[in-house]
Design a protein around this motif. Structure first.
Motif, PDB file in Angstrom:
ATOM      1  N   ARG A 380       0.819  -1.218   0.000  1.00 30.14           N
ATOM      2  CA  ARG A 380       0.000   0.000   0.000  1.00 30.14           C
ATOM      3  C   ARG A 380       0.848   1.261   0.000  1.00 30.14           C
ATOM      4  N   SER A 381       2.114   1.160   0.453  1.00 31.94           N
ATOM      5  CA  SER A 381       2.945   2.361   0.504  1.00 31.94           C
ATOM      6  C   SER A 381       4.421   1.989   0.589  1.00 31.94           C
ATOM      7  N   LEU A 382       5.234   2.768  -0.112  1.00 29.88           N
ATOM      8  CA  LEU A 382       6.691   2.682   0.008  1.00 29.88           C
ATOM      9  C   LEU A 382       7.240   3.798   0.875  1.00 29.88           C
ATOM     10  N   ASP A 383       6.338   4.592   1.457  1.00 31.47           N
ATOM     11  CA  ASP A 383       6.726   5.783   2.219  1.00 31.47           C
ATOM     12  C   ASP A 383       7.546   6.702   1.300  1.00 31.47           C
ATOM     13  N   ALA A 384       8.800   6.985   1.682  1.00 28.81           N
ATOM     14  CA  ALA A 384       9.609   7.899   0.870  1.00 28.81           C
ATOM     15  C   ALA A 384      10.695   7.170   0.085  1.00 28.81           C
ATOM     16  N   LYS A 385      10.611   5.851   0.003  1.00 28.47           N
ATOM     17  CA  LYS A 385      11.595   5.123  -0.803  1.00 28.47           C
ATOM     18  C   LYS A 385      11.410   5.494  -2.268  1.00 28.47           C
ATOM     19  N   PRO A 386      12.490   5.654  -3.011  1.00 27.91           N
ATOM     20  CA  PRO A 386      12.367   6.102  -4.399  1.00 27.91           C
ATOM     21  C   PRO A 386      11.631   5.080  -5.269  1.00 27.91           C
ATOM     22  N   LEU A 387      10.796   5.607  -6.139  1.00 31.61           N
ATOM     23  CA  LEU A 387      10.001   4.792  -7.051  1.00 31.61           C
ATOM     24  C   LEU A 387       9.967   5.471  -8.413  1.00 31.61           C
ATOM     25  N   VAL A 388      10.340   4.745  -9.460  1.00 32.63           N
ATOM     26  CA  VAL A 388      10.220   5.241 -10.832  1.00 32.63           C
ATOM     27  C   VAL A 388       9.247   4.335 -11.573  1.00 32.63           C
ATOM     28  N   VAL A 389       8.237   4.932 -12.174  1.00 31.14           N
ATOM     29  CA  VAL A 389       7.259   4.203 -12.987  1.00 31.14           C
ATOM     30  C   VAL A 389       7.484   4.580 -14.439  1.00 31.14           C
ATOM     31  N   LEU A 390       7.820   3.587 -15.254  1.00 31.96           N
ATOM     32  CA  LEU A 390       7.984   3.794 -16.692  1.00 31.96           C
ATOM     33  C   LEU A 390       6.769   3.221 -17.407  1.00 31.96           C
TER      34      LEU A 390
END
Length: 457
Positions: A380-390
């Motif tokens: 439901r959440s990664l908090d502030a961990k970096p996430l890139v959606v391509l």
């Protein structure tokens, strides 16, 4: 001239009443019914509840089923018609013997038989056609038996193509290592040296080699590991179709036993995006960030339980369909794919994609897709961990872009990039589009190393 008078026959002169002979069935119905029974047996027998369920078992059961059909033609036509078709014993014996060898002989023997059975089947078809033309006087021969023989010719040609292509394909040596994760071994290859370690998760139908445009590029700046899920590439098959939760567990065990330290940057394409999301939900402390490459959308719904017991209908179905690999179907598809990969990765991907194990593994993944999408929804959440959606720009289904936009909200430190001109497949198959994936991974790794937020676009 005196005429002889007609007198009634005496009791001693009476002719015996005619005794009706046994009723004789129409041979056409016998042939049609027998072939139908053989086809039904070929479909049913691969679903027998046995411990061993794989392509060899399914192939053997199909052959036994067809052998039964031919045997019924020989037996029933002899017993119930005045046109006995004893020639049908020959294809019955041929298919029963072939099934027994596939089931019981070693892989080396079965591979060697690949040079024998296609020409032998062609000779058998010609012989059966000639005998049936002489002995089977029924329209069934033209409308049913001859089409069956044509199908057998196609099978023989396909089997010959598979054998020839397999023998002429480049020799491929496995890179990396096989790691025992408990019920089976998984293939893992790690290159590069600088942390954090990037784990690449291919989509459904993809092996480690299919990431050949991305892994070497990432390895120039980071340590990167690619692996084959159970039933894919160089890895052993699983006894039952693994869903996203099982795949995440397998990956966790694999990295632990191979002594690959975390936390990891996980990059997943298509179905692989589901699996890395599930991993992040199960093992949040081991995940530094995610790159989701045109990922299949997760669902926020209850997870359906797996099939009760050890019997898996899906595994039997996928093994049955994978028998077509012996007819060159997988080889033909593989030979027309992976053209833009570097040669060593291309040959690897084609060699493994052509196998029945790979075909069965792909079908297994699609068969449990609903469970995998629900399991991925537990993140439901990664908090502030970096996430890139391509996201690919072209060929998207209705609602795809909305799901991608929703995925971006998993983290407060995220980016969404739409790759111009890219399709779902080209993100890993086209060198220019794959470069966008490499850049996304690089940017996320930099964010992890520096602790700074991702920088757009």
């Amino acid at each position: 001239m005196r005429l002889r008078s007609k007198t009634a026959p005496t009791s001693g002169d009476q002719a015996a009443p005619a005794v009706p002979g046994p009723r004789r069935s129409h041979v056409g119905g016998v042939v049609a019914g027998s072939l139908a029974a053989g086809l039904a047996a070929a479909v049913i027998l691969p679903f027998l509840p046995v411990d061993r369920v794989d392509v060899d078992f399914a192939t053997a059961m199909v052959l036994f089923g067809f052998a039964l059909g031919w045997a019924l033609i020989a037996v029933l036509s002899t017993l119930f018609t005045d046109q006995p078709q004893r020639w049908a014993v020959a294809p019955a014996i041929f298919m029963a013997l072939s099934g027994a060898l596939v089931l019981l002989a070693s892989d080396a023997v079965v591979d060697a038989l690949g040079w024998v059975w296609p020409p032998a089947l062609l000779v058998l078809v010609v012989w059966v056609w000639a005998r049936a033309r002489r002995e089977l006087h029924s329209r069934t021969r033209v409308w049913l038996l001859n089409p069956v023989l044509v199908v057998l010719v196609v099978f023989a040609l396909g089997g010959g193509y598979e054998t020839i292509r397999q023998s002429t394909a480049p020799t491929v040596a496995m890179r990396g290592q096989l790691v025992d994760v408990g019920p089976y071994r998984l293939h893992l290859e790690c290159t590069g040296s600088r942390g954090p370690t990037v784990i690449l998760e291919p989509g459904a139908g993809g092996s480690a080699a299919s990431m050949g445009l991305i892994a070497p590029a990432v390895a120039r700046d980071s340590r990167v590991c690619v692996y084959d899920r159970a039933g894919r590439g160089w890895s052993d098959p699983a006894a039952s179709p693994p869903d996203g939760a099982q795949i995440a567990t397998d990956l966790h065990t694999l990295l632990e036993r191979a002594h690959v330290p975390g936390p990891y940057v996980l990059a997943g394409h298509s179905f692989g995006g589901l699996y890395v999301r599930t991993y992040a939900a199960k093992y949040p402390g081991e995940v530094a960030g995610l790159v989701l490459v045109d990922s299949t959308a997760a669902k926020n719904e209850p997870v359906s339980p797996p099939e009760a017991g050890s019997y898996s209908v899906l595994k039997h179905v996928s093994s049955l369909f994978a028998t077509t690999s012996r007819l060159g179907i997988g080889r033909l598809l593989a030979d027309t794919s992976f053209s833009d990969l570097p040669p060593e990765y291309r040959d690897d991907a084609r060699a493994t994609a052509a196998t029945g194990k790979e075909m069965s593994g792909t079908l297994d993944e699609y068969g449990v897709a609903n469970r995998s999408t629900a399991e991925a929804g537990r993140l439901r959440s990664l908090d502030a961990k970096p996430l890139v959606v391509l996201t690919a720009e072209r060929g998207n289904s209705k609602g795809w872009m909305a799901d991608q936009n929703k995925t971006v909200t998993l983290s407060t430190n995220s980016l969404h990039r739409v790759v111009p001109g890219a399709t779902h497949a080209s993100l890993v198959e086209n060198p220019d589009h794959a470069a966008s994936v490499t850049k996304a991974i690089h940017d996320l790794v930099v964010s992890v190393r520096t602790g700074e937020p991702l920088k757009g676009p």
